[in-house]
Design an enzyme around this catalytic site. Structure first.
Site, PDB file in Angstrom:
ATOM      1  N   GLU A 167     -44.432  44.406-132.395  1.00  0.00           N
ATOM      2  CA  GLU A 167     -44.573  43.034-132.889  1.00  0.00           C
ATOM      3  C   GLU A 167     -45.768  42.838-133.820  1.00  0.00           C
ATOM      4  OE1 GLU A 167     -44.346  40.079-129.830  1.00  0.00           O
ATOM      5  OE2 GLU A 167     -42.498  40.858-128.990  1.00  0.00           O
ATOM      6  N   GLU A 359     -37.324  44.348-125.953  1.00  0.00           N
ATOM      7  CA  GLU A 359     -37.850  43.379-124.985  1.00  0.00           C
ATOM      8  C   GLU A 359     -36.968  42.148-124.982  1.00  0.00           C
ATOM      9  OE1 GLU A 359     -41.909  42.013-125.372  1.00  0.00           O
ATOM     10  OE2 GLU A 359     -42.624  44.050-125.756  1.00  0.00           O
TER      11      GLU A 359
HETATM   12  C1  FCB Z   1     -43.953  39.754-126.299  1.00  0.00           C
HETATM   13  C2  FCB Z   1     -44.939  40.887-126.069  1.00  0.00           C
HETATM   14  C3  FCB Z   1     -45.022  41.342-124.645  1.00  0.00           C
HETATM   15  C4  FCB Z   1     -44.917  40.193-123.665  1.00  0.00           C
HETATM   16  C5  FCB Z   1     -43.752  39.290-123.993  1.00  0.00           C
HETATM   17  C6  FCB Z   1     -43.563  38.151-123.045  1.00  0.00           C
HETATM   18  O1  FCB Z   1     -44.333  39.049-127.435  1.00  0.00           O
HETATM   19  O2  FCB Z   1     -44.597  42.015-126.855  1.00  0.00           O
HETATM   20  O3  FCB Z   1     -46.193  42.087-124.487  1.00  0.00           O
HETATM   21  O4  FCB Z   1     -46.106  39.525-123.580  1.00  0.00           O
HETATM   22  O5  FCB Z   1     -43.881  38.808-125.294  1.00  0.00           O
END
Ligand code: FCB
Length: 452
Positions: A167, A359
Site C-alpha cells: 500500500e 488483504e
Molecule cells: C491496511 C493495512 C493493514 C491493516 C489493514 C486494516 O491498510 O495494509 O496493515 O492495517 O489496513
C-alpha cells in the site's frame, strides 16, 4: 447458512499480517527503532498511546502461530519483513539474528505445507533512514534496493512470492500529506514526492529480486478503492470523481502499468509543484514488468463536487468526500461487496495480470464469550459477501488467484492501536492466548470444502 465454496482449482487461501503489527520485541536482538516506534511515542498519534509492544508477541511465539495456521488449513501466509531488524543501520551490515528469525519462519511454513508470500516493506522504515529524509530522499531507491538484495540473498532459495511494497498510498499520501501515519507530515507536495520515490524504489528492487530468485513471482500490493459519485452526477461531480480517483488509484496504476502519471493528475497539481522530482527515465524504471498484482481492499470511497471545497489530497480542489453508506464496520468503513467487485475488475483491467486479494476483512468489537468462543457473525457475513464478490469478478473475467484474510489474528491497528480487532483469531493481549473466532472456523471450513 451454506456458502458456495466453488472457486477455481489452485485458488490459494491465505491470511495476512505485518511485522510491526504482530511481532512485539521491538528492542530484541539488535532491532533498531522504526518510524512507527517514534510515531507511537508522540502523545495523540495512536489511541491509548499504544505501541508495537507487546503486539501478538509473535517474535517469540512464531512456531505456535505457524501451527495455528496449519490448523486453519491455510495454503499461504503473507507476512512482512522488518527492515530495522534485518539492517538496523538502514544500510550496510546485516543483523544475523534479524534475518534468522524470518529464515526460521520460512522453514516452518514450508515444513507445514504453507506457501510464504513475503512483503519487503509494510511501513516500518528504520528511523535512521527517516533521519536522512525517509521517502522524501531520492536516495531511498538505492537504500531499498540494497535492503532487498540482503533479504532475497538469504531467503530467495525458498521464497517464490515476493511483494516489494504494501500500500504505497498509505506510506505516501496518508503519511506525508494527511499525517495519519508515520512520519505524520501534512504537506500536499510531500505526499506526491514520497509516492514517486516509493514507485522508484519498487522499480529499482524488481530486477534485484529477479536476479536472485529466477522463477519467483514479483509483485506489489496496492490499496485501490472504487470511487463513486452521487447518483445522477453533474459534470462537476464527474470531475470530483476523476480528481479523487487520480489521487487514490491513478497515481500508482499509471506509473506501474502505463508508464505515465495520469495527465489530469499532473494538470490538477501543477499549481502546487513543478513535478521536478520526476526525472527522465524514472517512469521506465517504475513500470518494470510484474507477475501479478496484490490488491488490498476494504471499502469504497464516495465523493461529490462542492464549490469552494478543497480536499487535502493533491488535486482535491472542488472535491468533498461524502459519508459512507451504512452498514459500517467498527472502523466506520462502508461494507460494500459491490465496491470490492468493481475495484477488482478495474484493477484487472489496469494491470492485465493475475491478481491476489492480499488483504480483505473487517473489524468488530469481539469478546470471548462465557462459552469460551468468539461469536463474530458480522465478520463471517462480511467474509461471505466479499468472497462472493471475488467469485463474481472471476466469473466476469478477472484472473484472481487467491484471497488472504486480514488478519490472521487481532493486532496493532496502526493509529487505532489495539482498539480495533481484525483477526479471524482473537488475541488476549494480557495472556497472549489465541482463540479461533467463529469466522476463523468458517474460513477453515470454506478452505477444507474447496480442497474437497
Ligand atoms: C491496511 C493495512 C493493514 C491493516 C489493514 C486494516 O491498510 O495494509 O496493515 O492495517 O489496513
Amino acid at each position: 447458512m451454506t456458502f458456495d465454496t466453488r472457486f477455481p482449482d489452485g485458488f490459494l487461501w491465505g491470511a495476512a499480517t505485518a511485522s510491526f503489527q504482530i511481532e512485539g520485541s521491538t528492542t530484541a536482538d539488535g532491532r533498531s527503532p522504526s518510524i512507527w516506534d517514534t510515531f507511537c511515542d508522540v502523545e495523540g498519534n495512536v489511541i491509548n498511546k499504544d505501541t508495537g509492544d507487546p503486539a501478538c508477541d509473535h517474535y517469540r511465539r512464531m512456531p505456535q502461530d505457524v501451527v495455528l495456521m496449519k490448523e486453519l488449513g491455510l495454503d499461504a501466509y503473507r507476512f512482512s519483513i522488518a527492515w530495522p531488524r534485518v539492517i538496523p543501520t538502514g544500510t550496510g551490515e546485516v543483523n544475523p539474528a534479524g534475518i534468522d528469525f524470518y529464515s526460521r519462519l520460512v522453514d516452518d511454513l514450508l515444513e507445514n505445507g504453507i506457501r510464504p508470500f513475503v512483503t519487503l516493506y509494510h511501513w516500518d522504515l528504520p528511523q535512521v533512514l527517516d533521519d536522512r529524509g525517509g521517502w522524501l530522499n531520492r536516495d531511498i531507491k538505492d537504500w531499498f534496493a540494497e535492503y532487498t538484495q540482503t533479504v532475497v540473498s538469504h531467503l530467495g532459495d525458498r521464497v517464490t512470492n515476493w511483494t516489494t511494497l504494501n500500500e504505497p498510498w498509505c506510506s505516501s499520501l496518508l503519511s506525508y500529506t494527511l499525517g495519519h501515519h508515520a512520519p505524520g507530515h501534512t504537506d500536499r507536495v510531500e505526499g506526491l514526492v514520497a509516492a514517486h520515490h516509493l514507485m522508484l524504489a519498487h522499480g529499482t528492487a524488481v530486477p534485484v529480486i529477479r536476479e536472485n530468485c529466477p522463477g519467483a513471482e514479483v509483485s506489489i500490493t496496492l490499496n485501490p478503492t472504487q470511487v463513486y459519485g452521487p447518483d445522477n452526477p453533474t459534470d462537476a461531480d464527474l470531475d470530483a470523481v476523476r480528481r479523487a480517483d487520480d489521487a487514490l488509484n491513478g497515481i500508482f496504476f499509471g506509473p506501474l502499468f502505463h508508464g505515465a502519471y495520469p495527465q489530469s493528475l499532473l494538470e490538477n497539481t501543477a499549481a502546487i509543484t513543478d513535478h521536478g522530482y520526476i526525472h527522465d527515465g524514472d517512469l521506465e524504471v517504475m513500470s518494470a514488468p510484474l507477475d501479478n498484482l496484490g490488491v488490498n481492499n476494504y471499502f469504497p470511497t464516495r465523493v461529490k463536487a462542492t464549490e469552494g471545497a478543497v480536499h487535502p489530497l493533491p488535486g482535491g480542489e472542488g472535491v468533498e468526500e461524502t459519508d459512507p453508506h451504512p452498514p459500517l464496520t467498527d472502523m466506520g468503513w462502508e461494507i460494500s461487496p459491490q465496491g470490492h467487485h468493481d475495484i477488482l475488475m478495474r484493477s484487472a483491467q489496469e494491470c492485465g495480470l493475475p491478481i491476489y486479494v492480499t488483504e480483505n476483512g473487517s473489524a468488530w468489537p469481539d469478546e470471548v464469550s462465557e462459552d469460551g468462543a468468539v461469536h463474530d457473525p458480522d465478520r463471517t457475513a462480511y467474509l461471505h459477501g466479499h468472497l462472493d464478490a471475488v467469485r463474481q469478478a472471476i466469473d466476469d473475467g478477472a484472473d484472481i488467484r487467491g484471497y488472504f484474510a486480514w488478519s490472521l489474528m487481532d493486532n496493532f491497528e496502526w493509529a487505532f492501536g489495539y482498539s480495533k480487532r481484525f483477526g479471524i483469531v482473537h488475541v488476549d493481549y494480557d495472556t497472549q492466548k489465541r482463540t479461533v473466532k467463529d469466522s476463523g472456523h468458517e474460513y477453515a471450513r470454506i478452505i477444507a470444502a474447496h480442497h474437497g
